[in-house]
Design a protein around this motif. Sequence first.
Motif, PDB file in Angstrom:
ATOM      1  N   UNK A 250      23.225 -46.058  -8.305  1.00  0.00           N
ATOM      2  CA  UNK A 250      24.378 -46.936  -8.537  1.00  0.00           C
ATOM      3  C   UNK A 250      25.661 -46.120  -8.476  1.00  0.00           C
ATOM      4  N   UNK A 251      26.686 -46.704  -7.863  1.00  0.00           N
ATOM      5  CA  UNK A 251      28.016 -46.105  -7.812  1.00  0.00           C
ATOM      6  C   UNK A 251      28.971 -47.052  -8.539  1.00  0.00           C
ATOM      7  N   UNK A 252      29.673 -46.542  -9.522  1.00  0.00           N
ATOM      8  CA  UNK A 252      30.669 -47.338 -10.239  1.00  0.00           C
ATOM      9  C   UNK A 252      32.050 -46.951  -9.732  1.00  0.00           C
ATOM     10  N   UNK A 253      32.734 -47.909  -9.134  1.00  0.00           N
ATOM     11  CA  UNK A 253      34.103 -47.693  -8.667  1.00  0.00           C
ATOM     12  C   UNK A 253      35.031 -48.165  -9.775  1.00  0.00           C
ATOM     13  N   UNK A 254      35.776 -47.259 -10.351  1.00  0.00           N
ATOM     14  CA  UNK A 254      36.619 -47.625 -11.477  1.00  0.00           C
ATOM     15  C   UNK A 254      37.898 -46.795 -11.460  1.00  0.00           C
ATOM     16  N   UNK A 255      38.705 -46.939 -12.484  1.00  0.00           N
ATOM     17  CA  UNK A 255      39.939 -46.175 -12.588  1.00  0.00           C
ATOM     18  C   UNK A 255      40.291 -46.017 -14.067  1.00  0.00           C
TER      19      UNK A 255
END
Length: 255
Positions: free
Chosen positions: A132-137
């Motif tokens: 899983x890849x979590x794209x966040x900021x």
Amino acid sequence: MTVHFIGAGPGDPELLTLKAARLIRSCPVCLYAGSLVPAEVVAIAPKGARVLDTAPMTLDDTHAEIVAAHARGQDVARVHSGDPSLYGAIAEQIRRLRADGIPYDITPGVPAYAAAAAALGQELTIPEIAQSIVLTRVSMKSTDMPPGETLENFGRTGATLAIHLGVRALRDIERRLSPFYGEDCAVVVAYRVGWPDEMIIRGTLSDIHAKVRAEKITRTALIFVGPALGGITDFRESALYDPAIPHVLRPKVRA
């Protein structure tokens, strides 16, 4: 007349899609995010086109340009970096276009995390290590994050994190993620991927801040955190090509 939201990719003009290039070449008005999109990308606009860098402009300014183009019946290339679906700030632009009855469409682009993975020369999803890849900021000076979307909550999953807009918050990122990943967890900071001055900095949660500070990087960087970034070579091969595991396109198990 149509407003074309166009993903220009991370910076390399050769990573423009064929459709993106065709639209930029055909539109008599081109509005581009100059702080993130190289001038070379919009240099292919037609001769005599109205080409404006929107970096110093407000939303009212850019919308006024679009309304004026609409009145003239001229298509607009609205060029954003990466893929406009991710931190592209197109939602508020679309809201105004809909209110004014101005048609639009969206052309996707190569996102920064994909270009960074290519620069790293690796896959981000490694069997039994990271799926899983979590794209966040992080918030910093931009809008607040929703209450449940915290680094701690994402860190509990153990997934690979791709953190945007956070290079000035590396100390805070270390503090918040170390309890879940450990201080020795691999971290990669990808600076201006696709630009001539691209830089890849590898480290761990405990030392990445010092390494990035030494390079004086304060913006335009993507941060990866997770064990998949650590150069792991001892992992199970994917079942995709396993001769012992049949699937619809390879139904027979080989002897």
